[in-house]
Design an enzyme around this catalytic site. Structure first.
Site, PDB file in Angstrom:
ATOM      1  N   SER A  38       0.830  -1.195   0.000  1.00  0.00           N
ATOM      2  CA  SER A  38       0.000   0.000   0.000  1.00  0.00           C
ATOM      3  C   SER A  38       0.878   1.263   0.000  1.00  0.00           C
ATOM      4  CB  SER A  38      -0.947  -0.065   1.202  1.00  0.00           C
ATOM      5  OG  SER A  38      -1.944   0.899   1.147  1.00  0.00           O
ATOM      6  N   HIS A  61      -2.590  -1.131  -4.657  1.00  0.00           N
ATOM      7  CA  HIS A  61      -4.041  -1.225  -4.775  1.00  0.00           C
ATOM      8  C   HIS A  61      -4.646   0.180  -4.892  1.00  0.00           C
ATOM      9  CE1 HIS A  61      -5.069   0.098  -0.609  1.00  0.00           C
ATOM     10  NE2 HIS A  61      -3.854  -0.391  -0.351  1.00  0.00           N
TER      11      HIS A  61
END
Length: 161
Positions: A38, A61
Site C-alpha cells: 500500500s 491497490h
C-alpha cells in the site's frame, strides 16, 4: 531507508516519498526488507536507488476512504479517491510501467515478488547483501558473535547449513 510495512495513509506515503526525492545531501537508498504494501510501496519509490530483498514483496491497490453523508458527500469522496489513485499511479510510472497499466495493477490489488517489482521497474535492483551464500552468512554471524565476550563457545560456532 529500510522498509517493512503494511502501509498506511496514502497522503503520508506520497509526502514521505516526495521528501526523499527532494533530499539534497546525497542519494537516498530505499530497501524493502520484507513488505512494502500500500502506502509503503509509494515510499519505497522515493529512493534514488530502490532495492528489495529477494524474498520481499510489494503490494499496490486502489486508495480507500470513508465517507458519511448523502449522495453529494459520497460522490465527492469518490471523486477525491479517483484523483488520489491517479497521483499514486503517477508515482509508480516509469520507463517500464505506464500510468494506465499501474492503475490496472492497482485495480487488481496486486501482490508482487521482488523479482516482479524489478521487472516492472518499481525497484532498481535486488539487494545483493540478502543474496549472499549461506556459508558467507554463517561466517558473518560467527564474526558478529565473536564481539560478544559473554557468549559461550557453542553460541559462537556457526550452525551447520
Amino acid at each position: 531507508m529500510r522498509i517493512n510495512s503494511p502501509g498506511g495513509s496514502a497522503f503520508d506515503g506520497l509526502a514521505i516519498a516526495n521528501a526523499l526525492r527532494r533530499h539534497t545531501a546525497g542519494p537516498v537508498t530505499t530497501l524493502v526488507e520484507g513488505a512494502a504494501f500500500s502506502a509503503a510501496s509509494v515510499i519505497a519509490l522515493g529512493g534514488t536507488k530502490r532495492l528489495a530483498a529477494p524474498t520481499s514483496m510489494l503490494m499496490i491497490h486502489r486508495s480507500r476512504g470513508f465517507a458519511m453523508g448523502g449522495v453529494a458527500e459520497m460522490e465527492s469522496c469518490a471523486e477525491m479517491l479517483g484523483k488520489l489513485d491517479g497521483q499514486i499511479a503517477l508515482s509508480y510510472q516509469n520507463e517500464k510501467l505506464t500510468q494506465p497499466r499501474a492503475l490496472e495493477l492497482m485495480d487488481a490489488e496486486t501482490f508482487m515478488t521482488a523479482a516482479e517489482a524489478l521487472e516492472l521497474g518499481l525497484i532498481t535492483a535486488l539487494d545483493g547483501a540478502a543474496t549472499s551464500a549461506p556459508a558467507d552468512a554463517a561466517a558473518r554471524a560467527a564474526e558478529l558473535l565473536s564481539s560478544f565476550p559473554m557468549s559461550s563457545a557453542w553460541l559462537k560456532r556457526p550452525a551447520a547449513l
